[in-house]
Design a protein around this motif. Structure first.
Motif, mmCIF file in Angstrom:
data_model
loop_
_atom_site.group_PDB
_atom_site.id
_atom_site.type_symbol
_atom_site.label_atom_id
_atom_site.label_comp_id
_atom_site.label_asym_id
_atom_site.label_seq_id
_atom_site.Cartn_x
_atom_site.Cartn_y
_atom_site.Cartn_z
ATOM 1 N N LEU A 37 0.829 -1.051 -0.037
ATOM 2 C CA LEU A 37 0.103 -0.030 -0.033
ATOM 3 C C LEU A 37 0.815 1.526 0.166
ATOM 4 O O LEU A 37 1.780 1.381 1.037
ATOM 5 N N HIS A 38 0.623 2.154 -0.626
ATOM 6 C CA HIS A 38 1.169 3.535 -0.772
ATOM 7 C C HIS A 38 -0.006 4.504 -0.746
ATOM 8 O O HIS A 38 -0.935 4.580 -1.252
ATOM 9 N N VAL A 39 0.388 5.455 0.094
ATOM 10 C CA VAL A 39 -0.667 6.638 0.187
ATOM 11 C C VAL A 39 -0.238 7.762 -0.106
ATOM 12 O O VAL A 39 1.223 8.344 0.138
ATOM 13 N N LEU A 40 -0.775 8.605 -1.181
ATOM 14 C CA LEU A 40 -0.569 9.642 -1.679
ATOM 15 C C LEU A 40 -0.880 10.850 -0.890
ATOM 16 O O LEU A 40 -2.102 10.697 -0.260
ATOM 17 N N ASN A 41 0.040 11.584 -0.331
ATOM 18 C CA ASN A 41 -0.351 12.738 0.746
ATOM 19 C C ASN A 41 -0.080 14.122 0.012
ATOM 20 O O ASN A 41 1.024 14.432 0.168
ATOM 21 N N LEU A 42 -0.996 14.641 -0.427
ATOM 22 C CA LEU A 42 -0.733 15.946 -1.489
ATOM 23 C C LEU A 42 -1.118 17.208 -0.380
ATOM 24 O O LEU A 42 -2.015 17.120 0.471
ATOM 25 N N ASN A 43 -0.026 17.908 -0.204
ATOM 26 C CA ASN A 43 -0.063 19.245 0.661
ATOM 27 C C ASN A 43 -0.774 20.189 -0.123
ATOM 28 O O ASN A 43 -0.956 21.277 0.354
ATOM 29 N N ILE A 44 -1.160 20.138 -1.425
ATOM 30 C CA ILE A 44 -2.110 21.122 -2.006
ATOM 31 C C ILE A 44 -3.451 20.198 -2.612
ATOM 32 O O ILE A 44 -3.455 19.169 -2.414
ATOM 33 N N ARG A 60 1.283 3.231 -8.340
ATOM 34 C CA ARG A 60 1.433 1.657 -8.640
ATOM 35 C C ARG A 60 2.293 0.979 -9.308
ATOM 36 O O ARG A 60 2.824 -0.260 -8.963
ATOM 37 N N TRP A 61 2.922 1.646 -10.160
ATOM 38 C CA TRP A 61 4.030 1.300 -11.166
ATOM 39 C C TRP A 61 5.193 0.903 -10.312
ATOM 40 O O TRP A 61 5.823 -0.202 -10.527
ATOM 41 N N HIS A 62 5.563 1.765 -9.415
ATOM 42 C CA HIS A 62 6.480 1.642 -8.548
ATOM 43 C C HIS A 62 6.479 0.654 -7.802
ATOM 44 O O HIS A 62 7.174 -0.319 -7.227
ATOM 45 N N LEU A 63 5.210 0.264 -7.067
ATOM 46 C CA LEU A 63 4.915 -0.836 -6.126
ATOM 47 C C LEU A 63 4.982 -2.150 -6.977
ATOM 48 O O LEU A 63 5.637 -3.087 -6.379
ATOM 49 N N GLU A 64 4.731 -1.999 -8.077
ATOM 50 C CA GLU A 64 4.655 -3.601 -8.993
ATOM 51 C C GLU A 64 5.909 -3.764 -9.174
ATOM 52 O O GLU A 64 6.578 -5.125 -8.891
ATOM 53 N N ARG A 65 6.975 -2.749 -9.626
ATOM 54 C CA ARG A 65 8.243 -2.851 -9.782
ATOM 55 C C ARG A 65 9.053 -3.306 -8.573
ATOM 56 O O ARG A 65 9.747 -4.156 -8.481
ATOM 57 N N LEU A 66 8.794 -2.654 -7.387
ATOM 58 C CA LEU A 66 9.322 -3.406 -5.940
ATOM 59 C C LEU A 66 8.880 -4.975 -5.832
ATOM 60 O O LEU A 66 9.758 -5.754 -5.601
ATOM 61 N N ALA A 67 7.717 -5.040 -6.123
ATOM 62 C CA ALA A 67 7.114 -6.303 -5.726
ATOM 63 C C ALA A 67 7.908 -7.398 -6.747
ATOM 64 O O ALA A 67 8.499 -8.505 -6.175
ATOM 65 N N ILE A 78 -0.741 -8.100 -3.805
ATOM 66 C CA ILE A 78 -1.742 -7.112 -4.343
ATOM 67 C C ILE A 78 -1.201 -5.684 -4.106
ATOM 68 O O ILE A 78 -0.616 -5.329 -3.056
ATOM 69 N N THR A 79 -1.204 -4.696 -5.042
ATOM 70 C CA THR A 79 -1.072 -3.254 -4.786
ATOM 71 C C THR A 79 -2.192 -2.566 -4.883
ATOM 72 O O THR A 79 -2.974 -2.615 -5.709
ATOM 73 N N HIS A 80 -2.080 -1.523 -3.731
ATOM 74 C CA HIS A 80 -3.180 -0.398 -3.761
ATOM 75 C C HIS A 80 -2.574 0.916 -3.568
ATOM 76 O O HIS A 80 -1.356 1.034 -2.800
ATOM 77 N N VAL A 81 -3.191 1.843 -4.107
ATOM 78 C CA VAL A 81 -2.751 3.102 -3.825
ATOM 79 C C VAL A 81 -4.240 3.811 -3.278
ATOM 80 O O VAL A 81 -5.061 3.846 -3.879
ATOM 81 N N ARG A 82 -3.934 4.647 -2.194
ATOM 82 C CA ARG A 82 -4.991 5.402 -1.664
ATOM 83 C C ARG A 82 -4.350 6.889 -1.622
ATOM 84 O O ARG A 82 -3.184 7.066 -1.587
ATOM 85 N N VAL A 83 -5.336 7.904 -1.336
ATOM 86 C CA VAL A 83 -5.191 9.230 -1.303
ATOM 87 C C VAL A 83 -5.546 9.684 -0.089
ATOM 88 O O VAL A 83 -6.682 9.411 0.098
ATOM 89 N N ILE A 90 -4.160 4.039 6.118
ATOM 90 C CA ILE A 90 -3.611 2.817 6.466
ATOM 91 C C ILE A 90 -4.541 1.853 7.285
ATOM 92 O O ILE A 90 -4.880 0.689 7.136
ATOM 93 N N LEU A 91 -5.341 2.695 7.845
ATOM 94 C CA LEU A 91 -6.086 2.058 8.954
ATOM 95 C C LEU A 91 -7.465 1.720 8.040
ATOM 96 O O LEU A 91 -8.042 0.465 8.293
ATOM 97 N N ALA A 92 -7.851 2.355 7.118
ATOM 98 C CA ALA A 92 -8.848 1.853 6.252
ATOM 99 C C ALA A 92 -8.602 0.999 5.433
ATOM 100 O O ALA A 92 -9.452 0.158 5.248
ATOM 101 N N GLU A 93 -7.569 0.715 4.920
ATOM 102 C CA GLU A 93 -7.094 -0.160 4.314
ATOM 103 C C GLU A 93 -7.271 -1.695 4.973
ATOM 104 O O GLU A 93 -7.520 -2.479 4.472
ATOM 105 N N ALA A 94 -6.512 -1.602 6.182
ATOM 106 C CA ALA A 94 -6.635 -2.816 6.987
ATOM 107 C C ALA A 94 -8.016 -3.179 7.330
ATOM 108 O O ALA A 94 -8.174 -4.264 7.218
#
Length: 98
Positions: A37-44, A60-67, A78-83, A90-94
Motif C-alpha cells: 500500500l502506498h498513500v499519496l499525501n498531497l499538501n495541495i 502503482r507502477w513503482h509498487l509493482e516494480r518493487l514487488a 496485491i498493490t493498492h494506492v490511496r489518497v 492505512i487503517l482504512a485499508e486494514a
C-alpha cells in the motif's frame, strides 16, 4: 485454513529494501498474500482529479516494480494506492482487507 494477509505500507520514494527480505520470510506459505500500500499525501488541493490519477498510476507502477524485483515470485501480492492522510488510509485499508 483461512488465507492470511500482510499489509505493508510502502513509501515508494524511500522504501528500505530490507523489509522485502522479511516479507519473503513471512509469506513462504501459499495462503499468504502481501498487500503493498502506498498513500499519496498531497499538501495541495489538486485543481483536477487527473493529478491524483496520474500520481496514483505512477505509485502503482513503482509498487509493482518493487514487488517484481524484491519479492519471491511465489509470493502472492496485491498493490493498492490511496489518497489522503497516511495513518487514516492505512487503517482504512486494514479494515477493508479484514
Amino acid at each position: 485454513m483461512k488465507p492470511e494477509r500482510i499489509l505493508l505500507p510502502v513509501d515508494v520514494t524511500r522504501c528500505p529494501l530490507e523489509v522485502f527480505e522479511l516479507m519473503n520470510g513471512l509469506a513462504k506459505r501459499p495462503e499468504v498474500t502481501v498487500i503493498l500500500l502506498h498513500v499519496l499525501n498531497l499538501n495541495i488541493l489538486a485543481p483536477e482529479n487527473r493529478v491524483n490519477e496520474e500520481l496514483s498510476q505512477e505509485a502503482r507502477w513503482h509498487l509493482e516494480r518493487l514487488a517484481n524485483k524484491h519479492l519471491h515470485p511465489m509470493v502472492s501480492t496485491i498493490t493498492h494506492v490511496r489518497v489522503g492522510k497516511p495513518a487514516e488510509e492505512i487503517l482504512a485499508e486494514a479494515k477493508a482487507q479484514s
